[in-house]
Design an enzyme around this catalytic site. Structure first.
Site, short mmCIF file in Angstrom:
data_model
loop_
_atom_site.label_atom_id
_atom_site.label_comp_id
_atom_site.label_asym_id
_atom_site.label_seq_id
_atom_site.Cartn_x
_atom_site.Cartn_y
_atom_site.Cartn_z
N SER A 62 -22.38 26.57 -77.07
CA SER A 62 -22.79 26.80 -75.68
C SER A 62 -22.35 28.16 -75.14
O SER A 62 -22.94 28.66 -74.18
CB SER A 62 -22.23 25.70 -74.78
OG SER A 62 -22.84 24.47 -75.09
N HIS A 114 -29.22 24.35 -76.20
CA HIS A 114 -29.44 23.89 -77.57
C HIS A 114 -29.61 22.38 -77.50
O HIS A 114 -29.39 21.77 -76.45
CB HIS A 114 -28.23 24.23 -78.46
CG HIS A 114 -26.94 23.76 -77.88
ND1 HIS A 114 -26.57 22.44 -77.84
CD2 HIS A 114 -25.95 24.44 -77.24
CE1 HIS A 114 -25.41 22.32 -77.24
NE2 HIS A 114 -25.01 23.51 -76.84
N THR A 154 -20.70 27.23 -70.36
CA THR A 154 -22.01 27.53 -69.75
C THR A 154 -21.87 28.23 -68.40
O THR A 154 -22.39 29.34 -68.23
CB THR A 154 -22.88 26.25 -69.65
OG1 THR A 154 -22.86 25.58 -70.90
CG2 THR A 154 -24.29 26.58 -69.24
N GLU A 165 -25.87 23.30 -63.85
CA GLU A 165 -25.77 22.77 -65.21
C GLU A 165 -25.54 21.26 -65.22
O GLU A 165 -24.61 20.75 -64.60
CB GLU A 165 -24.63 23.43 -66.00
CG GLU A 165 -24.66 22.98 -67.47
CD GLU A 165 -23.37 23.22 -68.24
OE1 GLU A 165 -22.31 23.42 -67.63
OE2 GLU A 165 -23.42 23.18 -69.48
N HIS A 185 -22.53 14.62 -78.42
CA HIS A 185 -21.37 14.74 -79.32
C HIS A 185 -20.76 13.35 -79.59
O HIS A 185 -20.27 13.10 -80.68
CB HIS A 185 -20.30 15.64 -78.71
CG HIS A 185 -20.64 17.10 -78.77
ND1 HIS A 185 -20.74 17.78 -79.97
CD2 HIS A 185 -20.91 18.01 -77.80
CE1 HIS A 185 -21.05 19.06 -79.71
NE2 HIS A 185 -21.17 19.21 -78.41
MG MG Z 1 -22.12 23.50 -70.99
ZN ZN Z 2 -21.85 20.88 -77.29
#
Ligand code: MG
Ligand code: ZN
Length: 368
Positions: A91, A307, A144, A259, A268
């Site tokens: 990220s 991503h 981010t 975000e 994850h």
């Molecule tokens: Mg992030």
């Molecule tokens: Zn990640």
């Protein structure tokens, strides 16, 4: 003859204007002129679903009665997410690519492979007299959001990133991570320092709403905020709506980055329910942004991801019951391209297939 004279006079006036510095770049314009010309800049709302690939969107959509706010967006593109030297990005590198327009090494924030510190789109907009704002459902020093204001060799330098936010000129920010500001190894209290310089720093939405400060920070949590399913409050929608109210009142063009940080964390964890609940929280915020943009008429919204996370595939589900069953192929990120959705003035720029760095350059071309 009268017509001819008019033309002649206009010609003379233009000649005078061209040779004098009335219209030169360096000249300070009267205030009304500056306001009028800068208002032509569209507001920019960049919304990043961390780890939000097509499978995450599809899972969220099918479990939301086959509906997502993204269906109202006007153009769709695809972004190549690889980092400078890795097919699968993290990220920090992808945040830097979108925020600053350069590919870099995984883990690096706001610095290119030749060690050059990069200017972000937020900083560029700030230099063009935009109001600026950042909202994240992670800590505000996470990779981010940090990509929009910090320059560090490692995304884990949280205290350095906090210090750089303290010296940046972001007008409004909301996120977790208070401890990196007031419980630091250097014993500085950045919250007190910021308050001394005119920032209002608050700890709940009520006080955020009430504050009329032009520099305002809201720490939602001391550490990383919990998942929305474990009680994270407030939801992203309320944060976005409150911030849009403030930005609108500023009567300047604005740049806002929002975000949905934890779609990635659900990936994850290989927990589809976590992914879906975070997508829904993000989706609600997209609805609010779209409502604002439709009303306002001069706001560009770009929704994308840094991503894909988890290599998620949807295997089956039940349309009527709005349930989805999926499998993850990794606990890390994957290398798939991610979609880019756009709405509003210049939205057409975002159709096609391009590198994630183009998100920066495309946004930049919309700013005069
Ligand atoms: Mg992030
Ligand atoms: Zn990640």
């Amino acid at each position: 003859m009268i017509k001819h004279n008019k033309k002649y006079i206009i010609f003379i006036l233009l000649a005078i204007a061209a040779t004098s510095n009335i219209y030169s770049q360096d000249q300070e314009y009267p205030k009304s002129f500056t306001l009028e010309s800068s208002n032509k800049n569209p507001n920019i709302i960049l919304m990043i679903g961390d780890g939000m690939g097509l499978s995450q969107i599809s899972a969220g959509m099918y479990s939301n009665k086959n509906s997502t706010a993204l269906e109202d967006m006007q153009y769709i593109g695809l972004s190549k997410t690889h980092s400078y030297n890795q097919l699968v990005t993290d990220s920090a590198a992808s945040g830097t690519a979108m925020a600053c327009g350069e590919k870099t090494y995984n883990g690096v924030v706001g610095i290119d492979p030749k060690n050059k510190q990069l200017e972000s789109i937020l900083e560029y907009c700030n230099s063009k007299n935009f109001s600026t704002a950042l909202i994240a459902t992670s800590s505000i020093v996470h990779a981010t959001p940090a990509s929009f204001y910090a320059n560090v060799n490692s995304r884990r330098q949280y205290e350095d990133i906090a210090l750089q936010l303290r010296y940046n000129s972001v007008d409004y920010f909301i996120g977790g991570g208070r401890k990196h500001f007031n419980r630091r190894s250097d014993k500085r209290n950045l919250i007190e320092e910021m308050e001394e310089e005119g920032y209002d720093i608050v700890n709940n939405l009520d006080n955020y709403n009430k504050s009329s400060s032009q520099k305002l920070g809201f720490f939602t949590y001391a550490d990383e905020p919990p998942p929305i399913n474990s009680g994270r409050k407030p939801g992203l929608k309320a944060l976005v709506e409150s911030t849009l109210d403030k930005l609108k009142d500023d009567k300047k063009p604005f740049f806002l980055m929002v975000e949905g940080s934890q779609i990635d964390w659900g990936g994850h964890a290989n927990e589809l329910a976590y992914v879906i609940s975070e997508f829904k929280d993000f989706n609600n915020a997209i609805s609010s942004a779209l409502k604002f943009a439709k009303n306002d008429g001069n706001t560009l919204i770009v929704v994308t991801a840094d991503h894909e996370t988890g290599g998620l595939a949807l295997k089956k589900g039940n349309l009527k019951k709005s349930t989805v069953i999926g499998d993850f192929t990794t606990i890390g990120h994957s290398g798939s391209m991610v979609p880019v959705f756009s709405f509003g003035p210049n939205a057409e720029l975002f159709s096609g297939i391009y590198e994630n760095t183009a998100i920066f350059s495309k946004l930049k071309t919309t700013v005069n």
